[in-house]
Design an enzyme around this catalytic site. Structure first.
Site, PDB file in Angstrom:
ATOM      1  N   ASP A 172     -65.219 -73.484   0.475  1.00 43.29           N
ATOM      2  CA  ASP A 172     -66.304 -74.287   1.060  1.00 43.29           C
ATOM      3  C   ASP A 172     -65.741 -75.465   1.852  1.00 43.29           C
ATOM      4  O   ASP A 172     -66.242 -75.802   2.927  1.00 43.29           O
ATOM      5  CB  ASP A 172     -67.241 -74.798  -0.038  1.00 43.29           C
ATOM      6  CG  ASP A 172     -67.906 -73.665  -0.804  1.00 43.29           C
ATOM      7  OD1 ASP A 172     -68.196 -72.629  -0.178  1.00 43.29           O
ATOM      8  OD2 ASP A 172     -68.117 -73.814  -2.021  1.00 43.29           O
ATOM      9  N   HIS A 199     -71.018 -73.435  -6.067  1.00 42.56           N
ATOM     10  CA  HIS A 199     -70.360 -72.524  -5.119  1.00 42.56           C
ATOM     11  C   HIS A 199     -71.277 -71.349  -4.765  1.00 42.56           C
ATOM     12  O   HIS A 199     -70.865 -70.198  -4.770  1.00 42.56           O
ATOM     13  CB  HIS A 199     -69.044 -72.030  -5.725  1.00 42.56           C
ATOM     14  CG  HIS A 199     -68.214 -71.186  -4.799  1.00 42.56           C
ATOM     15  ND1 HIS A 199     -67.810 -71.623  -3.556  1.00 42.56           N
ATOM     16  CD2 HIS A 199     -67.722 -69.938  -4.939  1.00 42.56           C
ATOM     17  CE1 HIS A 199     -67.095 -70.668  -2.974  1.00 42.56           C
ATOM     18  NE2 HIS A 199     -67.039 -69.627  -3.788  1.00 42.56           N
TER      19      HIS A 199
END
Length: 337
Positions: A172, A199
């Site tokens: 990310d 996530h």
């Protein structure tokens, strides 16, 4: 990209008085898969790794043989099948777990739960018995649930140390850095966007307001950028048209996190990475924030920092989903036979 992953490891060796600290034994569980193979290649390329232990349910001897021909010092050993799992983990200081099934079009990370939950629980059980003090880095999705699973299994053996269990959310951060750099014409290697939360989908919260160097976007562009970072995994799943999910970028991100952890374990100071960990920073038991890493894992949780109003709203909106994912992981272990 190949060279950039290796670079931090190459630089640090020059600053060490002895090479004895660079003798880490690292295991990759799921080493023959789409993430596992390129991840193992990147780890083999690093002077921080002296022994590379590769485990999977199939094809690992071939992957190990192939990697063993590379002219770097890490000794590679392949292990295959459940009866060789214990041997694969003996003496390991870092265990990276990319094992599990990948997403296909139309699937959420949560759709992977039933299969991957069992895989992660089984592998963690083996870690608890064979390398209870190892740093455990979980890539297997859904990370929002697989980290609670990992933690609960370790608790059953009385070997849980929250400073040594990490959900690898680094992709990310890598994506946020790449997307911001592209929009602003910057060198992505010099961009750092902290990403907090979880996530998956809306639990992924990029803190553009804390980006270095400082960047600004109009409200609509900021919302679009945030949405793209949150759904970047789906972007790759769709582009691969059923042939898999993000494997190469995830391998890069997994290697980046592992190298940072090894650097910190070797005594390098000031190593900071975001990861999804046991946390007191919010009302969620597990939450990703920037972490100062040290010789024993997490040295200090650096927290959320100052958030913009937009980011505060994102955090509030993520809480219910995060809590549900955490409970789902914990319940899975409680109900295991």
């Amino acid at each position: 990209m190949f060279f950039r992953v290796a670079r931090p490891a190459l630089n640090i060796t020059r600053g060490l008085a002895t090479s004895s600290q660079n003798n880490a034994k690292v295991a990759v569980l799921g080493a023959a898969g789409g993430i596992g193979q390129p991840l193992s290649l990147l780890l083999k390329n690093s002077p921080l790794v002296s022994q590379l232990s590769l485990y999977d349910i199939a094809h690992t001897p071939g992957v190990a043989a192939d990697l063993s021909h590379i002219e770097t010092r890490a000794q590679v050993t392949g292990y295959i099948g459940a009866d060789q799992l214990d041997a694969a983990l003996k003496g390991c200081e870092v265990v990276v777990i990319p094992a599990g099934v990948p997403r296909k079009p139309g699937m959420t990370r949560d759709d992977l739960f039933n299969t991957n939950a069992t895989i992660v629980a089984t592998l963690t059980d083996a870690c608890a018995r064979n390398c209870p003090e190892a740093m455990i880095c979980v890539i297997a999705n859904p990370v929002n649930s697989t980290i609670p699973i990992t933690s609960e299994v370790l608790k059953k053996y009385g070997v849980y140390n929250p400073n040594r269990v990490f959900g690898v959310t680094t992709l990310d951060i890598v994506r946020a850095n790449a997307f911001v750099a592209d929009l602003k014409g910057l060198d992505p290697a010099r961009v750092n966007v902290p990403v907090i939360g979880g996530h998956a989908g809306k639990t992924i919260i990029p803190l553009i307001s804390q980006c270095t160097p400082k960047v600004e976007f109009p409200e609509d562009k900021l919302a679009a950028l945030t949405g793209r970072i949150q759904e970047a995994g789906t972007e790759v799943v769709k582009a691969k048209a059923g042939a898999g999910s993000a494997t190469l970028s995830m391998a890069y991100a997994g290697a980046r996190f592992t190298f940072s952890l090894l650097d910190a374990m070797n005594g390098k100071e000031g190593v900071v990475e975001c990861a999804y960990v046991r946390s007191e920073e919010t009302e969620c038991k597990y939450f990703s924030t920037p972490l100062l890493l040290g010789k024993s894992g997490i040295e200090k949780n650096l927290g959320l920092g100052k958030l913009s109003a937009f980011e505060e709203k994102l955090v509030a909106e993520a809480m219910a989903e995060l809590k549900a994912s955490i409970k789902k992981g914990e319940d899975f272990v409680q109900n295991m036979k």
